[in-house]
Every structure is written in C-alpha cells, then in structure tokens.
Design a protein around this motif. Structure first.
Motif, mmCIF file in Angstrom:
data_model
loop_
_atom_site.group_PDB
_atom_site.id
_atom_site.type_symbol
_atom_site.label_atom_id
_atom_site.label_comp_id
_atom_site.label_asym_id
_atom_site.label_seq_id
_atom_site.Cartn_x
_atom_site.Cartn_y
_atom_site.Cartn_z
ATOM 1 N N THR A 1 0.798 -1.232 0.000
ATOM 2 C CA THR A 1 0.000 0.000 0.000
ATOM 3 C C THR A 1 0.827 1.277 0.000
ATOM 4 O O THR A 1 0.314 2.340 -0.321
ATOM 5 C CB THR A 1 -0.921 0.039 1.237
ATOM 6 O OG1 THR A 1 -0.108 0.164 2.422
ATOM 7 C CG2 THR A 1 -1.767 -1.227 1.321
ATOM 8 N N GLY A 2 2.089 1.197 0.410
ATOM 9 C CA GLY A 2 2.895 2.401 0.553
ATOM 10 C C GLY A 2 2.681 3.123 1.864
ATOM 11 O O GLY A 2 3.297 4.164 2.113
ATOM 12 N N ASP A 3 1.806 2.603 2.748
ATOM 13 C CA ASP A 3 1.560 3.244 4.035
ATOM 14 C C ASP A 3 2.784 3.158 4.924
ATOM 15 O O ASP A 3 3.540 2.188 4.883
ATOM 16 C CB ASP A 3 0.376 2.581 4.752
ATOM 17 C CG ASP A 3 -0.949 2.894 4.095
ATOM 18 O OD1 ASP A 3 -0.988 3.820 3.269
ATOM 19 O OD2 ASP A 3 -1.941 2.207 4.408
ATOM 20 N N ARG A 4 2.977 4.183 5.740
ATOM 21 C CA ARG A 4 4.045 4.180 6.747
ATOM 22 C C ARG A 4 3.506 3.509 8.007
ATOM 23 O O ARG A 4 2.540 3.992 8.600
ATOM 24 C CB ARG A 4 4.490 5.603 7.051
ATOM 25 C CG ARG A 4 5.032 6.372 5.845
ATOM 26 C CD ARG A 4 6.400 5.862 5.414
ATOM 27 N NE ARG A 4 7.374 5.972 6.473
ATOM 28 C CZ ARG A 4 8.081 7.073 6.737
ATOM 29 N NH1 ARG A 4 7.886 8.160 6.029
ATOM 30 N NH2 ARG A 4 8.962 7.083 7.711
ATOM 31 N N PRO A 5 4.081 2.412 8.456
ATOM 32 C CA PRO A 5 3.494 1.649 9.557
ATOM 33 C C PRO A 5 3.761 2.263 10.929
ATOM 34 O O PRO A 5 4.881 2.683 11.234
ATOM 35 C CB PRO A 5 4.179 0.280 9.442
ATOM 36 C CG PRO A 5 5.506 0.608 8.833
ATOM 37 C CD PRO A 5 5.264 1.747 7.882
ATOM 38 N N VAL A 6 2.735 2.323 11.757
ATOM 39 C CA VAL A 6 2.878 2.655 13.163
ATOM 40 C C VAL A 6 3.650 1.521 13.826
ATOM 41 O O VAL A 6 3.378 0.349 13.569
ATOM 42 C CB VAL A 6 1.481 2.777 13.809
ATOM 43 C CG1 VAL A 6 1.577 2.977 15.319
ATOM 44 C CG2 VAL A 6 0.680 3.900 13.143
ATOM 45 N N PRO A 7 4.668 1.826 14.674
ATOM 46 C CA PRO A 7 5.081 3.114 15.215
ATOM 47 C C PRO A 7 6.317 3.705 14.519
ATOM 48 O O PRO A 7 6.950 4.587 15.072
ATOM 49 C CB PRO A 7 5.416 2.762 16.651
ATOM 50 C CG PRO A 7 6.063 1.419 16.541
ATOM 51 C CD PRO A 7 5.335 0.710 15.424
ATOM 52 N N ALA A 8 6.644 3.236 13.331
ATOM 53 C CA ALA A 8 7.853 3.721 12.654
ATOM 54 C C ALA A 8 7.553 4.862 11.689
ATOM 55 O O ALA A 8 8.467 5.353 11.032
ATOM 56 C CB ALA A 8 8.531 2.573 11.898
ATOM 57 N N ASP A 9 6.283 5.272 11.590
ATOM 58 C CA ASP A 9 5.961 6.382 10.701
ATOM 59 C C ASP A 9 6.671 7.631 11.199
ATOM 60 O O ASP A 9 6.675 7.934 12.371
ATOM 61 C CB ASP A 9 4.446 6.609 10.644
ATOM 62 C CG ASP A 9 3.815 6.708 12.028
ATOM 63 O OD1 ASP A 9 4.302 6.031 12.944
ATOM 64 O OD2 ASP A 9 2.850 7.467 12.178
ATOM 65 N N GLY A 10 7.301 8.346 10.293
ATOM 66 C CA GLY A 10 8.032 9.551 10.663
ATOM 67 C C GLY A 10 9.481 9.309 11.030
ATOM 68 O O GLY A 10 10.219 10.267 11.243
ATOM 69 N N LEU A 11 9.915 8.051 11.100
ATOM 70 C CA LEU A 11 11.292 7.743 11.483
ATOM 71 C C LEU A 11 12.125 7.390 10.250
ATOM 72 O O LEU A 11 11.612 6.855 9.264
ATOM 73 C CB LEU A 11 11.341 6.577 12.475
ATOM 74 C CG LEU A 11 10.627 6.788 13.811
ATOM 75 C CD1 LEU A 11 10.768 5.537 14.679
ATOM 76 C CD2 LEU A 11 11.166 8.012 14.536
#
Length: 300
Positions: A30-40
C-alpha cells in the motif's frame, strides 16, 4: 499485559532511528508508513531491517488488542531527494513503493483513519502500562469488545476503540491521574507532519488529514498577561467522534500533550453550531483544573 511490550518495542525502534538516514519503512502493498515507525528514518540497511522486524512485532502485539489492525508487509526502502519512483527494498524482495506514494482512491481515508486511531490507542496503552493503573487495559477491552459486536467496518471499530478508551479513563481516574497518563501518552506520539506553529491547529490538521474531520477553523489564541495561559475558540465540522451525546476530545488532547510547552489542558464547553458543526473553547496552561480531557457533553 502487552502494553509493556509495546513500550519496549517503541523505545527500541526509536533508538535505531537517525533523522538523517536514507531508509524508511513502508508497506510493500500500500505504501503506508506503519505505526510506530511512521516519521522515522534509519541510517543503514541492517538497522532498517532490525527496525522492520521490531515494527512487525509491535503491530502483532497491538493486534491482540484490536484484531482489525491492518496487516502490513513491512519493508525498508532507500529514499533520496531525487527519487520519484518506488524505492528499493533492502531485504531482497521486489521493490516496494516509496513513502510518498499516493494511496488508491476509495479506501484511502478509512486506512488513514485506522492507522491514526491505532497510533493514539497504542501510545495510551503504553502510558497505562507504565502507570499504576494497569488494570485499566482489561476494563477498556471489555468495554470495547462488548460494543464492537454490533459493528462491521474496520473504521467504525477503530473509532469505537477510542470511544472505549475515553469512557474508561474518565470513569476510573481522578483528573490528576488522567492528566499524567495522557501527558505520558502525548510524549510518545510521533512528530506531527502538519506544518502549523499553533499546537491546536496542528492537532486538528492531523485529524483532517486522516479523514476524521471535514473542516475546522481556529482563532488566534488569546494570551494572559503572564504569557502562560492560552485560549482558543475552535469551530469544526464532520468530526467522526462527535454525536449528540458526546464529543470525544481524547485524540486532540494526546496530540497537544506532545508539545513540551503544554502542561495542562481544559476544554470547558462544546456547543452545536449547526448540523454536524461544533464550537468549543480550549485553554492550555490555565489556572483552573483540567477538564474535558477525554470527552465533553454538548450544551443543549
């Protein structure tokens, strides 16, 4: 309970991160950034692989709370400033999409809302596990599972999870205890991608971006003479966690507590200003006690 595991895993993932790194974790499908690494970001191939494994473990642990948490194929992609095509997976699999790939229309809003709800739920569960109130975890899940039987959609279920958290926290904790838990949860929230100097506007921008809020307007804050307390008037429309009985403020409060400058929060009133439209008054660092930290009943 698993909250301690969640906290340990998040801290481990954050310890691997490097703000100048070239690698990001994404879902290969999907290209989604997975929690909890989103933004890292991560600085090397091996580090990114280790973070991907821990991210999958975190999501598996959180899924024990909510089986509707999306299952992601977490891969690490190397991203540079001039990359416009999908990134290169570092684990030898087929190349995965880059972090900024647009989501397909149709279910993009629901998927984003689900991830945002689980981000908030995850940090609250972590904070509870590190507090003297660990029994709250079972109480929240009992409330959630009892009410979730009547729901089918995953977006409805994740909203019900936040409603259950808000209800049990307000029913079982004193205001000072509740403030401590939510402040600790806010400190665990990932940095906001919303470009706003105003903390209230930034919190609402995140909800809007996740498809949980249709629109909002925030007044410029009034400031006390001692420059401590700040007061906002907020108008918003189409909030997924508002109905005639209650407006759930929990996500906004947790997002506000991410700011070190916010020490206390009071949401004194919510008024209906039209069909699906609401107006609230919000104060940070005021002299009065904390109010409205999880939800507020609208004035009739």
């Amino acid at each position: 309970m698993i909250g301690t595991t969640l906290g340990d895993l998040r801290r481990h993932i954050e310890s691997l991160a490097d703000p100048d790194g070239d690698y990001r974790l994404v879902c290969a499908r999907t290209g989604d950034r997975p929690v909890p690494a989103d933004g890292l970001a991560f600085d090397g191939r091996a580090t990114a692989r280790a973070a991907a494994r821990s991210t999958e473990q975190y999501r598996a642990a959180l899924r024990r709370y909510d089986p509707q948490l999306p299952v992601y194929d977490v891969i690490a992609c190397q991203v540079t400033e001039d990359v416009t095509s999908p990134g290169r997976a570092v684990d030898g699999t087929e190349p995965g999409p880059g972090p900024r790939q647009e989501r397909p229309e149709g279910n993009a809003t629901a998927r984003s809302a689900i991830d945002y709800c689980h981000t908030v739920a995850g940090v609250v569960f972590e904070a509870i596990a590190d507090s003297p109130h660990t029994a709250l975890q079972d109480a929240i899940m009992d409330t959630y599972l009892e009410s979730a039987e009547e729901l089918d959609g995953p977006d409805d279920l994740c909203l019900r999870l936040l409603r259950s958290i808000a209800a049990e926290l307000s029913a079982r904790l004193e205001s000072s205890e509740l403030t401590d838990v939510l402040r600790a949860a806010g400190e665990r929230m990932p940095d906001s991608e919303a470009e706003a100097d105003d903390p209230v506007a930034a919190a609402l921008a995140e909800l809007e971006s996740a498809g949980m809020l249709r629109s909002y307007e925030v007044s410029a804050p009034s400031v006390d003479i001692d420059a401590a307390a700040r007061r906002w008037r907020v108008e918003f429309e189409g909030y997924a966690l508002a109905d005639d009985d209650r407006v759930v403020t929990l996500p906004v409060v947790v997002a506000l507590f991410r700011r070190a400058s916010v020490r206390s929060i009071a949401i004194a009133s919510v008024e209906r200003s039209g069909e699906g439209r609401w107006t609230l008054a919000l104060t940070t660092n005021g002299g009065d006690g904390p109010t409205g930290l999880t939800s507020v009943r609208p004035r009739s």
